[in-house]
Design a protein around this motif. Sequence first.
Motif, PDB file in Angstrom:
ATOM      1  N   ASP A 295      23.765 -15.948   1.125  1.00  0.00           N
ATOM      2  CA  ASP A 295      24.289 -15.949   2.629  1.00  0.00           C
ATOM      3  C   ASP A 295      25.786 -15.199   2.554  1.00  0.00           C
TER       4      ASP A 295
ATOM      5  N   ILE B 244      17.242 -17.775   5.118  1.00  0.00           N
ATOM      6  CA  ILE B 244      18.904 -17.635   5.753  1.00  0.00           C
ATOM      7  C   ILE B 244      20.063 -17.065   6.947  1.00  0.00           C
ATOM      8  N   ALA B 245      19.097 -16.502   7.882  1.00  0.00           N
ATOM      9  CA  ALA B 245      19.920 -16.146   8.920  1.00  0.00           C
ATOM     10  C   ALA B 245      19.220 -17.979   9.913  1.00  0.00           C
TER      11      ALA B 245
ATOM     12  N   SER C 233      21.531 -20.973   7.850  1.00  0.00           N
ATOM     13  CA  SER C 233      23.002 -20.663   6.662  1.00  0.00           C
ATOM     14  C   SER C 233      24.021 -21.378   7.946  1.00  0.00           C
TER      15      SER C 233
ATOM     16  N   VAL D 287      20.653 -21.705   0.948  1.00  0.00           N
ATOM     17  CA  VAL D 287      20.892 -20.299   1.476  1.00  0.00           C
ATOM     18  C   VAL D 287      22.406 -20.410   1.786  1.00  0.00           C
ATOM     19  N   ASP D 288      23.276 -20.732   1.516  1.00  0.00           N
ATOM     20  CA  ASP D 288      24.745 -20.890   1.879  1.00  0.00           C
ATOM     21  C   ASP D 288      25.238 -19.887   0.892  1.00  0.00           C
TER      22      ASP D 288
ATOM     23  N   ALA E  77      15.129 -13.581   3.860  1.00  0.00           N
ATOM     24  CA  ALA E  77      15.648 -13.433   5.028  1.00  0.00           C
ATOM     25  C   ALA E  77      16.121 -14.510   6.092  1.00  0.00           C
TER      26      ALA E  77
ATOM     27  N   LEU F 287      25.496 -11.626   0.720  1.00  0.00           N
ATOM     28  CA  LEU F 287      25.514 -11.417   1.621  1.00  0.00           C
ATOM     29  C   LEU F 287      26.552 -10.792   2.610  1.00  0.00           C
ATOM     30  N   VAL F 288      27.559 -11.213   2.587  1.00  0.00           N
ATOM     31  CA  VAL F 288      28.546 -11.373   3.333  1.00  0.00           C
ATOM     32  C   VAL F 288      29.194 -10.356   2.999  1.00  0.00           C
TER      33      VAL F 288
END
Length: 157
Positions: free
Chosen positions: A29, A85-86, A89, A25-26, A82, A32-33
């Motif tokens: 994320d 993750i949201a 994270s 997950v981290d 998603a 995506l960042v």
Amino acid sequence: MTMINSPLPEGDREIAGAALQATLVDLLDLSLVAKQAHWNLYGPRFRSVHVQLDEVAAIARDHADTVAERAAALGVSPDGRAGTIAGTSGLPAFPSGWTKDGDAVDALVHMFSAVIGRVRERIEATGSVDAVSQDLLIGLTAELERQSWMFQAENRA
């Protein structure tokens, strides 16, 4: 129910699986960042930071795949949706909209600090239950720390 027979006893599989899932997950994320910052970047260091952010996204995705496949090999179903993750994270939030190059670098320095700290905790947690997963996390940490160093050096400009 597990579809794959784990080489680990159930308790050890649960500990290793939780560490791998949280790392997955981290990493997702982080990727995506990095892309969000990459797309919205502006400033005098645009080109160098833009390229550097693409490298982070690719590294995070590659390692996420390795982490997810390790989880699957242990009989743990990896979850990279998603919503997952949201909801789970541990990375700090990244602002929306246009981002000045120095602000993006500063945000990535904080992101790396957070994810490195979390992965280091998971290294400790997996040490007594699964040396293979621990080794994977150690290698990942080395790469994350290398990227962190590069962003910290970039931020000193």
